[in-house]
Design a protein around this motif. Structure first.
Motif, PDB file in Angstrom:
ATOM      1  N   GLU A  28      -4.960 -11.942  -1.968  1.00 17.08           N
ATOM      2  CA  GLU A  28      -4.043 -10.852  -2.330  1.00 17.08           C
ATOM      3  C   GLU A  28      -4.795  -9.915  -3.265  1.00 17.08           C
ATOM      4  O   GLU A  28      -5.053 -10.250  -4.419  1.00 17.08           O
ATOM      5  CB  GLU A  28      -2.806 -11.423  -3.020  1.00 17.08           C
ATOM      6  CG  GLU A  28      -1.674 -10.426  -3.221  1.00 17.08           C
ATOM      7  CD  GLU A  28      -0.991 -10.036  -1.916  1.00 17.08           C
ATOM      8  OE1 GLU A  28      -1.508  -9.138  -1.221  1.00 17.08           O
ATOM      9  OE2 GLU A  28       0.039 -10.644  -1.575  1.00 17.08           O
TER      10      GLU A  28
ATOM     11  N   GLU B 177       2.179  -3.092  11.611  1.00 15.78           N
ATOM     12  CA  GLU B 177       1.242  -4.135  11.190  1.00 15.78           C
ATOM     13  C   GLU B 177       0.801  -3.885   9.763  1.00 15.78           C
ATOM     14  O   GLU B 177       0.397  -2.786   9.411  1.00 15.78           O
ATOM     15  CB  GLU B 177       0.005  -4.174  12.092  1.00 15.78           C
ATOM     16  CG  GLU B 177       0.208  -4.919  13.392  1.00 15.78           C
ATOM     17  CD  GLU B 177       0.828  -4.035  14.461  1.00 15.78           C
ATOM     18  OE1 GLU B 177       0.591  -2.812  14.439  1.00 15.78           O
ATOM     19  OE2 GLU B 177       1.564  -4.587  15.305  1.00 15.78           O
TER      20      GLU B 177
ATOM     21  N   ASN C 184      -3.539  -2.162 -10.176  1.00 14.71           N
ATOM     22  CA  ASN C 184      -2.345  -1.459  -9.713  1.00 14.71           C
ATOM     23  C   ASN C 184      -1.269  -1.390 -10.790  1.00 14.71           C
ATOM     24  O   ASN C 184      -1.323  -2.114 -11.792  1.00 14.71           O
ATOM     25  CB  ASN C 184      -1.736  -2.189  -8.507  1.00 14.71           C
ATOM     26  CG  ASN C 184      -2.490  -1.887  -7.217  1.00 14.71           C
ATOM     27  OD1 ASN C 184      -2.322  -2.581  -6.216  1.00 14.71           O
ATOM     28  ND2 ASN C 184      -3.306  -0.860  -7.201  1.00 14.71           N
TER      29      ASN C 184
ATOM     30  N   SER D 205      -4.128  -7.362  -5.013  1.00 12.34           N
ATOM     31  CA  SER D 205      -3.498  -7.217  -6.327  1.00 12.34           C
ATOM     32  C   SER D 205      -2.105  -7.833  -6.316  1.00 12.34           C
ATOM     33  O   SER D 205      -1.788  -8.731  -7.081  1.00 12.34           O
ATOM     34  CB  SER D 205      -3.381  -5.729  -6.711  1.00 12.34           C
ATOM     35  OG  SER D 205      -2.437  -5.550  -7.737  1.00 12.34           O
ATOM     36  N   GLY D 206      -1.267  -7.324  -5.396  1.00 12.96           N
ATOM     37  CA  GLY D 206       0.153  -7.606  -5.495  1.00 12.96           C
ATOM     38  C   GLY D 206       0.753  -6.581  -6.443  1.00 12.96           C
ATOM     39  O   GLY D 206       0.103  -6.142  -7.405  1.00 12.96           O
TER      40      GLY D 206
ATOM     41  N   ASN E 274      -1.772  -5.266   6.774  1.00 16.25           N
ATOM     42  CA  ASN E 274      -2.946  -6.098   6.550  1.00 16.25           C
ATOM     43  C   ASN E 274      -3.491  -6.704   7.839  1.00 16.25           C
ATOM     44  O   ASN E 274      -3.904  -7.858   7.864  1.00 16.25           O
ATOM     45  CB  ASN E 274      -2.634  -7.213   5.551  1.00 16.25           C
ATOM     46  CG  ASN E 274      -2.980  -6.779   4.135  1.00 16.25           C
ATOM     47  OD1 ASN E 274      -4.122  -6.387   3.873  1.00 16.25           O
ATOM     48  ND2 ASN E 274      -2.021  -6.826   3.252  1.00 16.25           N
TER      49      ASN E 274
ATOM     50  N   HIS F  81      -7.964  -1.860  -0.308  1.00 14.92           N
ATOM     51  CA  HIS F  81      -6.797  -2.699  -0.601  1.00 14.92           C
ATOM     52  C   HIS F  81      -6.895  -4.096  -0.021  1.00 14.92           C
ATOM     53  O   HIS F  81      -5.933  -4.865  -0.126  1.00 14.92           O
ATOM     54  CB  HIS F  81      -5.520  -2.053  -0.077  1.00 14.92           C
ATOM     55  CG  HIS F  81      -5.170  -0.776  -0.752  1.00 14.92           C
ATOM     56  ND1 HIS F  81      -4.319  -0.707  -1.831  1.00 14.92           N
ATOM     57  CD2 HIS F  81      -5.577   0.481  -0.525  1.00 14.92           C
ATOM     58  CE1 HIS F  81      -4.202   0.547  -2.219  1.00 14.92           C
ATOM     59  NE2 HIS F  81      -4.964   1.298  -1.439  1.00 14.92           N
TER      60      HIS F  81
ATOM     61  N   LEU G  14       0.822  -1.211   0.000  1.00 10.78           N
ATOM     62  CA  LEU G  14       0.000   0.000   0.000  1.00 10.78           C
ATOM     63  C   LEU G  14       0.860   1.267   0.000  1.00 10.78           C
ATOM     64  O   LEU G  14       0.590   2.229  -0.718  1.00 10.78           O
ATOM     65  CB  LEU G  14      -0.951  -0.031   1.202  1.00 10.78           C
ATOM     66  CG  LEU G  14      -1.752   1.187   1.608  1.00 10.78           C
ATOM     67  CD1 LEU G  14      -3.096   0.737   2.166  1.00 10.78           C
ATOM     68  CD2 LEU G  14      -1.002   1.939   2.692  1.00 10.78           C
TER      69      LEU G  14
HETATM   70  C1  26Q Z   1      -4.572  -0.605   9.761  1.00 15.90           C
HETATM   71  C2  26Q Z   1      -5.018  -0.257  11.042  1.00 15.90           C
HETATM   72  C3  26Q Z   1      -4.142  -0.267  12.103  1.00 15.90           C
HETATM   73  C4  26Q Z   1      -2.815  -0.605  11.890  1.00 15.90           C
HETATM   74  C5  26Q Z   1      -2.369  -0.956  10.624  1.00 15.90           C
HETATM   75  C6  26Q Z   1      -3.260  -0.969   9.564  1.00 15.90           C
HETATM   76  C7  26Q Z   1      -2.796  -1.344   8.203  1.00 15.90           C
HETATM   77  C8  26Q Z   1      -1.522  -1.003   7.777  1.00 15.90           C
HETATM   78  C9  26Q Z   1      -1.094  -1.375   6.531  1.00 15.90           C
HETATM   79  C10 26Q Z   1      -3.614  -2.048   7.363  1.00 15.90           C
HETATM   80  C11 26Q Z   1      -3.185  -2.408   6.098  1.00 15.90           C
HETATM   81  C12 26Q Z   1      -1.900  -2.065   5.674  1.00 15.90           C
HETATM   82  C13 26Q Z   1      -1.372  -2.430   4.369  1.00 15.90           C
HETATM   83  C14 26Q Z   1      -2.054  -3.048   3.444  1.00 15.90           C
HETATM   84  C15 26Q Z   1      -1.459  -3.372   2.151  1.00 15.90           C
HETATM   85  O1  26Q Z   1      -0.286  -3.134   1.906  1.00 15.90           O
HETATM   86  N1  26Q Z   1      -2.240  -3.951   1.229  1.00 15.90           N
HETATM   87  C16 26Q Z   1      -1.721  -4.300  -0.080  1.00 15.90           C
HETATM   88  O2  26Q Z   1      -1.966  -3.214  -0.959  1.00 15.90           O
HETATM   89  C17 26Q Z   1      -1.329  -3.425  -2.196  1.00 15.90           C
HETATM   90  C18 26Q Z   1      -1.529  -2.193  -3.030  1.00 15.90           C
HETATM   91  O3  26Q Z   1      -2.849  -2.104  -3.453  1.00 15.90           O
HETATM   92  C19 26Q Z   1      -1.873  -4.668  -2.870  1.00 15.90           C
HETATM   93  O4  26Q Z   1      -1.147  -4.891  -4.037  1.00 15.90           O
HETATM   94  C20 26Q Z   1      -1.756  -5.870  -1.955  1.00 15.90           C
HETATM   95  O5  26Q Z   1      -2.393  -6.982  -2.527  1.00 15.90           O
HETATM   96  C21 26Q Z   1      -2.374  -5.555  -0.601  1.00 15.90           C
HETATM   97  O6  26Q Z   1      -2.147  -6.621   0.299  1.00 15.90           O
END
Ligand code: 26Q
Length: 823
Positions: free
Chosen positions: A655, A275, A467, A657-658, A277, A363, A125
């Motif tokens: 996933e 953290e 993406n 997208s990845g 996901n 995401h 993300l």
């Molecule tokens: C939320 C609340 C509290 C603490 C942390 C979070 C949090 C932090 C990061 C929740 C999610 C994330 C990251 C998610 C992420 O990286 N998702 C990815 O996004 C990519 C871009 O769209 C996709 O390609 C991936 O498939 C997806 O897993």
């Protein structure tokens, strides 16, 4: 012509050289002879920056003159990677700087390495946000990225005794040469306190009192585009204590309040949550989100008013606010608050404005990643925002009640507040004019599952945009050898029109080209081998097939499937003296969230398998497992070009997208993967012959989850090789410590409390994974055929450029006009 160009280049080289030497002297009191590498680095950055700042001033002026509609991309993460190389590349000044540094007797590589990487993101993300910024500037679209200037980025990872250890990432220790504070744009953000009602002339006003104040101070980083004068800004907000907290206090209560206020300010932008996901309802995280959101929205309104005056009805014409996942979704009630309480608009007017201004990207569909904040936490921390949320919810539920009278369950699923929780994804869908998934499959799942009930009442909001990645960083910068070869073959049109990489396709039948392509992969493997030796003291052999899985450690990404397969290969070799495989080096790189115990055990298992193989001479001759520590953007830039097989093996549907998958593809790795996320679209483009697809499809996975029909124990009982490997998780085969991996064993066969066994279908997909790997091994023996298929992957990767993704966002959602740089 030629000589004119050459003359200009010489003049440019001389100018840059004098600039750098001048900076060394004036900023550092140093001469070339006695300058430290860091002083040299700073002087180079400062020189590059001067040029960029001139362009930034011009870009800003033109946007003002042209009354440009502008995008604000709000994200709690921007994983930029280092800037120096990217900026030099974007300025088309690579040759000039290379020449200057050579003249000065400095290695470019050493200078690039002096920069500490801003690790302001976890994974996909955050990196997506960074790729998008690159493409936005390149396409001359007016945009400001908005985020938090974390004092500490994502932890640095070390592997000690085979286990992950986290160290703080003090990335600002030596300063950030690219940023500029914009103190004049500082704003206050308020927390806690209470609301007082005040009636004057029969009119109610609400006063927020006794709140704590945090100052939000912006630091701006210029974001350049490739071969354009356009420069955008990444605005990073830093939390500081207000000046008032230094005033003398005359009572112990007031003193204590001031101390708490300072403490709050010092923690809010302190550290990035590690953290990925996964949602944990941490108070400080909520405060971070509101801090980013409130500061940014105040700035957006102030900036709009400076240009267009105080009437905000036209805000949606000139501003689009994009929220990267739900983390900044408080932008919706916060904008309502500012419009009503500060600008004097009524509810309906304010609502009409926001419903045309905000757009949202989802995401993830994983339940454990969806944010739901405890109602009480929001009420106490953000009393006015909470009140607005309640009113949004009340009105929305009224409407739902008319649509679905008596259907409480359905209404609760759509509600913004239900069961004492604020459901951020529902808020984001309600308050946005556009909701998009990040691959075609993910978009479909959002419509038919995650947001199905929303889709029925507001179908026009939903879309999917696959993406993309910036081919500037991920090909031109990370893989100069391949870049040069591509240029030799098809010229350089693909730099600005990446889909033209498809012109490479015919070269797969050009024997000389295929040969050179193979040699480049070999050189990149050797570069990685040197890197491993230097950084970790590990020797890897470039003759082995480099098989790489690099991404965050998460059960759904199934590093465990890869690891168990390696154990099975090891057992075959150990049990049968005749057994041989195509020599392979399995490279893992992954950070686990510090609190994610099972993920850390999987890291431990991977390292233990590596050590076990090392002790077995025959296994060692054909198998190696290594762990690349501290995966980061800079590490990826070395690792990805050296990869021959890319592991994209998530449980289908999980996933979204990845994006790593696309980076490996572009650099000529073949993919072994499931029909998940963007893998599906990679498969569509390269065809079955050029990708190794295995495993349960999305439909089947959904059915298994719906019917709970899968029993991993049956596979365990029937499959002797799986049984043996799993039993080795318990005995002392991989580690002297008995039962070290008991938890993994248990989760695969019995599941966690209340859940199904093996929820990510590791054992279910093992057989087809293992067969696909077998084909990889035998196909790799024919190097020429392999390289041809790698070429097809590079050729078809252009569509996955973030330029294409940004173009789609702009057509479907943002509707920005490129800034005009004529005259
Ligand atoms: C939320 C609340 C509290 C603490 C942390 C979070 C949090 C932090 C990061 C929740 C999610 C994330 C990251 C998610 C992420 O990286 N998702 C990815 O996004 C990519 C871009 O769209 C996709 O390609 C991936 O498939 C997806 O897993």
């Amino acid at each position: 012509m030629q000589s004119n160009d050459t003359q200009e280049l010489y003049a440019e080289i001389e100018r840059i050289k004098q600039a750098i030497l001048g900076k060394l002297q004036r900023h550092h009191g140093a001469t070339l002879k006695d300058a430290t590498p860091f002083q040299l680095y700073r002087s180079i950055v400062s020189t590059v920056r001067d040029q960029i700042m001139a362009q930034l001033a011009d870009s800003r002026a033109r946007q003002k003159d042209q009354y440009s509609r502008k995008l604000y991309y709000l994200s709690v993460e921007f994983l930029l990677g280092r800037s120096l190389h990217a900026n030099i590349l974007n300025l088309l000044a690579t040759d000039a700087y290379q020449a200057v540094l050579t003249e000065l007797g400095i290695r470019m590589e050493d200078m690039l390495r002096e920069e500490s990487e801003p690790g302001l993101g976890n994974g996909g993300l955050g990196r997506l946000a960074a790729c998008f910024m690159d493409s936005l500037a390149t396409l001359r679209l007016p945009a400001m990225g908005c985020t938090i200037r974390y004092e500490y980025g994502l932890f640095r990872q070390r592997i000690i005794d085979g286990q992950q250890v986290e160290l703080p990432d003090n990335w600002l220790e030596f300063g950030n040469a690219w940023e500029m504070p914009a103190l004049e744009d500082s704003v206050e953000v308020h927390f806690g306190g209470r609301l007082e009602e005040e009636w004057t002339d029969g009119k109610l006003t609400l006063n927020h009192v006794e709140y704590k104040t945090v100052m939000a101070v912006p630091y701006d980083m210029p974001i350049t585009g490739y071969s354009t004068d356009m420069v955008n800004t990444l605005r990073m907000w830093r939390a500081r204590a207000p000046k008032s907290s230094e005033q003398p206090r005359f009572s112990p209560e007031l003193y204590a309040f001031a101390v708490e206020e300072r403490e709050l300010a010092e923690t809010i932008s302190g550290v990035l949550y590690p953290e990925d996901n996964n949602y944990e309802g941490k108070l400080l995280r909520l405060k971070q989100q509101y801090f980013l959101t409130s500061a940014t929205l105040q700035y957006i309104l102030a900036d709009f008013k400076r240009t267009y005056g105080n009437d905000l009805y036209d805000l949606p014409e000139k501003v689009v606010i994009h929220i990267n996942d739900t983390h900044p979704a408080m932008a919706i009630p916060e904008l309502m608050r500012l419009l009503m309480d500060q600008e004097g608009y009524g509810w309906d007017e304010a609502q009409a404005i926001i419903l045309r201004t905000v757009a949202y990207t989802n995401h993830t569909i994983m339940a454990e990643a969806l944010e739901k904040w405890p109602e009480e936490m929001v009420r106490i921390q953000l009393p006015r925002v909470y009140q607005i949320l309640e009113e949004i919810n009340r009105r929305f539920c009224d409407r739902l009640w008319n649509l679905y009278p008596g259907q409480w369950d359905r209404i609760a699923k759509l509600a913004i507040i239900a069961y004492n929780q604020v459901h951020m994804a529902n808020l984001a869908v309600w308050g946005s004019f556009s909701v998009n998934g990040v691959s075609q499959l993910h978009g479909e799942i959002l419509k038919r599952d995650t947001f199905h009930d929303f889709y029925r009442i507001m179908p026009e909001k939903f879309c999917a945009i696959t993406n993309g990645i910036t081919h500037r960083r991920w090909l031109m910068l990370a893989n100069p050898l391949l870049t040069a070869l591509v240029e030799d073959a098809i010229g350089d049109g693909w730099r600005e029109e990446p889909e033209r990489l498809i012109e490479l396709k015919r070269f797969k039948d050009d024997a000389a080209f295929v040969e050179k392509y193979g040699q480049i992969k070999r050189k990149n493997k050797e570069r990685l081998a040197r890197w491993f030796e230097r950084e970790q003291g590990v020797i890897i052999k470039p003759d082995f097939l480099f098989d790489v899985q690099a991404k965050r450690l998460h059960e759904y990404k199934r590093q465990l499937l890869n690891a168990l397969h390696i154990m099975v290969l090891y057992n075959r070799i150990a049990d049968d003296p005749e057994y041989e495989i195509t020599p392979r080096c399995f490279i893992f790189s992954a950070k686990a969230a510090p609190s994610y115990r099972r993920a850390k055990q999987i890291i431990r298992l991977i390292n233990a398998i590596g050590a076990m193989i090392e002790k077995h001479p025959r296994a060692r001759a054909m198998l190696q497992v290594v762990f690349l520590e501290n995966y980061s953007v800079s590490a990826a830039e070395i690792l990805i070009p050296a990869t021959e097989l890319s592991e994209q093996i998530s449980t289908a549907t999980k996933e979204a997208s990845g994006t790593g998958n696309m980076k490996f593809m572009m650099n000529g790795a073949l993919t072994i993967g499931t029909m998940d996320g963007a893998n599906v679209e990679m498969h569509d483009r390269v065809g079955s012959e050029n990708i190794y697809i295995f495993g349960a499809r999305a439909q089947e996975v959904e059915q298994i989850y719906a019917t709970q029909s899968y029993q991993s124990i049956n596979i365990f009982e029937r499959n002797q090789e799986i049984r043996k490997a799993l039993n080795q998780l318990l005995d002392r085969t991989v580690l002297p410590e008995q039962g070290a991996f008991q938890d993994i064993y248990h989760s695969l066969l019995f599941g966690d409390y209340g859940g199904m066994p093996d929820p990510f279908l590791v054992l279910k997909d093992f057989g087809s994974y293992s067969m696909a790997q077998q084909r990889v091994g035998s196909d790799y023996k024919n190097q020429k055929a392999w390289n041809k298929r790698a070429i097809v992957n590079t050729a078809m990767s252009g569509w996955f450029s973030s330029d294409r993704a940004i173009h789609e966002y702009n057509q479907l959602i943002w509707k920005l006009d490129p800034v005009d740089f004529e005259d």
